[in-house]
Motif scaffolding. Structure first.
Motif, PDB file in Angstrom:
ATOM      1  N   ARG A  56      15.848 -23.981 -17.486  1.00 32.68           N
ATOM      2  CA  ARG A  56      14.862 -23.164 -17.169  1.00 32.68           C
ATOM      3  C   ARG A  56      14.579 -21.100 -18.245  1.00 32.68           C
ATOM      4  NH1 ARG A  56      10.746 -25.375 -14.611  1.00 32.68           N
ATOM      5  NH2 ARG A  56      11.632 -25.719 -12.391  1.00 32.68           N
ATOM      6  N   PHE A  57      16.034 -20.810 -18.290  1.00 35.73           N
ATOM      7  CA  PHE A  57      16.711 -19.414 -18.844  1.00 35.73           C
ATOM      8  C   PHE A  57      15.996 -19.624 -20.380  1.00 35.73           C
ATOM      9  CE2 PHE A  57      19.263 -17.308 -22.187  1.00 35.73           C
ATOM     10  CZ  PHE A  57      18.684 -16.940 -22.457  1.00 35.73           C
ATOM     11  N   LEU A  58      16.170 -20.945 -20.766  1.00 36.12           N
ATOM     12  CA  LEU A  58      15.152 -20.856 -22.381  1.00 36.12           C
ATOM     13  C   LEU A  58      14.026 -20.793 -22.403  1.00 36.12           C
ATOM     14  CD1 LEU A  58      18.048 -24.060 -23.776  1.00 36.12           C
ATOM     15  CD2 LEU A  58      18.467 -21.480 -24.960  1.00 36.12           C
ATOM     16  N   THR A  59      13.028 -21.812 -21.580  1.00 34.24           N
ATOM     17  CA  THR A  59      12.276 -21.392 -21.378  1.00 34.24           C
ATOM     18  C   THR A  59      11.306 -19.930 -21.342  1.00 34.24           C
ATOM     19  OG1 THR A  59      12.317 -24.239 -20.190  1.00 34.24           O
ATOM     20  CG2 THR A  59      10.143 -22.578 -19.726  1.00 34.24           C
ATOM     21  N   TRP A  60      12.156 -19.479 -20.147  1.00 33.07           N
ATOM     22  CA  TRP A  60      11.389 -18.183 -20.112  1.00 33.07           C
ATOM     23  C   TRP A  60      12.388 -17.458 -21.381  1.00 33.07           C
ATOM     24  CZ3 TRP A  60      15.016 -19.146 -14.748  1.00 33.07           C
ATOM     25  CH2 TRP A  60      13.960 -19.105 -13.991  1.00 33.07           C
ATOM     26  N   GLY A  61      13.245 -17.312 -22.130  1.00 36.64           N
ATOM     27  CA  GLY A  61      13.470 -16.014 -22.727  1.00 36.64           C
ATOM     28  C   GLY A  61      12.457 -16.589 -24.157  1.00 36.64           C
ATOM     29  N   LEU A  62      12.318 -18.168 -24.391  1.00 35.89           N
ATOM     30  CA  LEU A  62      11.614 -17.852 -25.259  1.00 35.89           C
ATOM     31  C   LEU A  62      10.165 -18.142 -25.827  1.00 35.89           C
ATOM     32  CD1 LEU A  62      13.507 -21.675 -26.371  1.00 35.89           C
ATOM     33  CD2 LEU A  62      13.589 -19.589 -27.448  1.00 35.89           C
ATOM     34  N   VAL A  63       9.530 -18.132 -24.568  1.00 36.03           N
ATOM     35  CA  VAL A  63       8.246 -17.344 -23.922  1.00 36.03           C
ATOM     36  C   VAL A  63       7.635 -16.328 -24.659  1.00 36.03           C
ATOM     37  CG1 VAL A  63       6.401 -16.454 -22.522  1.00 36.03           C
ATOM     38  CG2 VAL A  63       7.531 -18.674 -21.953  1.00 36.03           C
ATOM     39  N   ALA A  64       8.595 -14.790 -25.601  1.00 35.26           N
ATOM     40  CA  ALA A  64       7.768 -14.339 -25.406  1.00 35.26           C
ATOM     41  C   ALA A  64       7.517 -14.735 -27.231  1.00 35.26           C
ATOM     42  CB  ALA A  64       9.099 -13.153 -25.733  1.00 35.26           C
ATOM     43  N   LEU A  81       8.425 -21.723 -14.587  1.00 31.12           N
ATOM     44  CA  LEU A  81       8.224 -22.243 -13.602  1.00 31.12           C
ATOM     45  C   LEU A  81       8.671 -20.574 -13.083  1.00 31.12           C
ATOM     46  CD1 LEU A  81       8.882 -23.941 -10.626  1.00 31.12           C
ATOM     47  CD2 LEU A  81      11.275 -23.139 -11.185  1.00 31.12           C
ATOM     48  N   ASP A  82       7.327 -20.433 -12.452  1.00 28.43           N
ATOM     49  CA  ASP A  82       7.234 -18.640 -11.735  1.00 28.43           C
ATOM     50  C   ASP A  82       6.565 -19.068  -9.901  1.00 28.43           C
ATOM     51  OD1 ASP A  82       7.822 -15.872 -12.176  1.00 28.43           O
ATOM     52  OD2 ASP A  82       5.409 -16.272 -11.481  1.00 28.43           O
ATOM     53  N   SER A  83       6.845 -17.714  -9.729  1.00 23.61           N
ATOM     54  CA  SER A  83       5.215 -18.096  -8.143  1.00 23.61           C
ATOM     55  C   SER A  83       4.459 -17.930  -7.868  1.00 23.61           C
ATOM     56  CB  SER A  83       6.490 -16.876  -7.103  1.00 23.61           C
ATOM     57  OG  SER A  83       6.775 -15.431  -7.829  1.00 23.61           O
ATOM     58  N   ALA A  84       4.063 -17.297  -9.232  1.00 25.07           N
ATOM     59  CA  ALA A  84       2.890 -16.467  -9.407  1.00 25.07           C
ATOM     60  C   ALA A  84       1.962 -17.535 -10.535  1.00 25.07           C
ATOM     61  CB  ALA A  84       2.596 -15.134 -10.141  1.00 25.07           C
ATOM     62  N   GLY A  85       2.953 -18.906 -10.461  1.00 24.11           N
ATOM     63  CA  GLY A  85       2.705 -20.101 -11.303  1.00 24.11           C
ATOM     64  C   GLY A  85       2.057 -19.509 -13.133  1.00 24.11           C
ATOM     65  N   LEU A  86       1.239 -20.192 -14.492  1.00 25.98           N
ATOM     66  CA  LEU A  86       1.809 -20.004 -15.095  1.00 25.98           C
ATOM     67  C   LEU A  86       1.321 -19.419 -16.149  1.00 25.98           C
ATOM     68  CD1 LEU A  86       0.680 -24.054 -16.467  1.00 25.98           C
ATOM     69  CD2 LEU A  86       3.486 -23.291 -15.846  1.00 25.98           C
ATOM     70  N   SER A  87       1.919 -18.612 -16.671  1.00 26.73           N
ATOM     71  CA  SER A  87       0.977 -16.875 -17.220  1.00 26.73           C
ATOM     72  C   SER A  87       0.404 -17.299 -18.274  1.00 26.73           C
ATOM     73  CB  SER A  87       2.289 -16.674 -17.908  1.00 26.73           C
ATOM     74  OG  SER A  87       3.256 -17.159 -19.095  1.00 26.73           O
ATOM     75  N   VAL A  88      -0.815 -16.418 -18.381  1.00 25.78           N
ATOM     76  CA  VAL A  88      -1.367 -16.218 -19.909  1.00 25.78           C
ATOM     77  C   VAL A  88      -0.588 -16.769 -21.501  1.00 25.78           C
ATOM     78  CG1 VAL A  88      -2.950 -14.508 -20.426  1.00 25.78           C
ATOM     79  CG2 VAL A  88      -2.452 -14.537 -18.347  1.00 25.78           C
ATOM     80  N   PRO A  89       0.377 -16.632 -21.385  1.00 22.51           N
ATOM     81  CA  PRO A  89       1.031 -17.257 -22.920  1.00 22.51           C
ATOM     82  C   PRO A  89       1.138 -18.391 -22.422  1.00 22.51           C
ATOM     83  CG  PRO A  89       1.845 -14.503 -22.207  1.00 22.51           C
ATOM     84  CD  PRO A  89       1.508 -15.228 -20.990  1.00 22.51           C
TER      85      PRO A  89
END
Length: 267
Positions: free
Chosen positions: A139-147, A229-237
């Protein structure tokens, strides 16, 4: 004296993703676990360079592991209404989010910040909780690599294909697709995206043949099996990366009986 030790994810390709831990707070199994997750322990000279990257690179992210305090321990073990739906939960706060894996750890993070915190127990990454620890780190990698324009999916890589799976079916393993740099990043290493990349959906009802998915089916399939994973769903990126991946690959239904995974998917 205790000292934070830094680790870098996929160091050979210089991704600006790091993890730090005071190893005196954890069992000796942590280093081996992180190594299998493709985090390289940094020597002192490399650590200085890493700190410069964290300071100057806008895409850099570092997760600081620490032994859970009494207050964090109470939050990790507390009962939430969302526990009915699974061990993971995300609680949005003003300017940051709190991600909890029940009875394992608590991560505080913000997409606008470079340094994130994970409170957990001494046996984090041990045989007793390898599965849940893998999920938290992925999860950390997924969130961290989005940028950095990298998409995370639950699943494994095989030859010219990516097998996207449910989190439980992949045993918590994730694979990362670097759209911009045309490469696939996983615990097996790094390889170029083939021109004929296939995204496979295993189907127990198929025998001896593949069935091509439509573009819409592939987008839906990737969205469901994304490790974001996010409470607001998938982000635009993330939605944009899914669209891009669907255009550069073929979605295929593949017979479950023909799939031959690694001998050991435990880690």
């Amino acid at each position: 004296m205790s000292k934070k030790i830094y680790f870098q994810y996929q160091k050979d390709i210089n991704l600006p993703i790091f993890l730090s831990a005071d190893l005196s707070q954890f069992d000796s199994t942590l280093v081996d676990f992180l190594s299998k997750m493709k985090f390289t322990k940094l020597a002192d000279k490399d650590e200085a360079a890493a700190l410069e990257i964290i300071k100057n690179d806008n895409y850099a992210r570092v997760l600081h592991l620490s032994e859970a305090s009494f207050a964090v321990d109470k939050q990790i073990k507390s009962s939430l209404e969302s526990d009915y739906y699974g061990a993971e939960s995300i609680i949005p706060q003003s300017g940051y989010r709190v991600y909890r894996y029940k009875s394992v750890g608590l991560m505080v993070y913000s997409f606008g910040a470079k340094e994130w915190q994970l409170g957990c127990y001494r046996d984090f990454g041990s045989e007793a909780n390898t599965y849940s620890a893998k999920i938290m780190i992925n999860r950390f990698l997924t969130w961290g690599l989005v940028a950095s324009g990298i998409l995370g999916l639950w699943g494994v890589g095989v030859e010219d294909s990516v097998v996207a799976q449910k989190m439980v079916d992949s045993n918590g393993e994730a694979i990362f697709v670097d759209i911009k740099n045309q490469r696939i990043i996983s615990q097996d290493g790094v390889r170029k995206i083939p021109f004929n990349l296939k995204i496979l959906k295993l189907d127990s009802s198929l025998r001896g043949r593949n069935v091509r998915m439509s573009s819409e089916e592939l987008i839906g399939f990737l969205s469901i099996h994304c490790s974001y994973l996010d409470s607001a769903g998938l982000s635009v990126p993330v939605r944009q990366m899914i669209q891009s991946l669907s255009k550069m690959s073929q979605g295929m239904l593949h017979p479950q009986e023909s799939f031959r995974p690694r001998t050991d998917l435990s880690l």
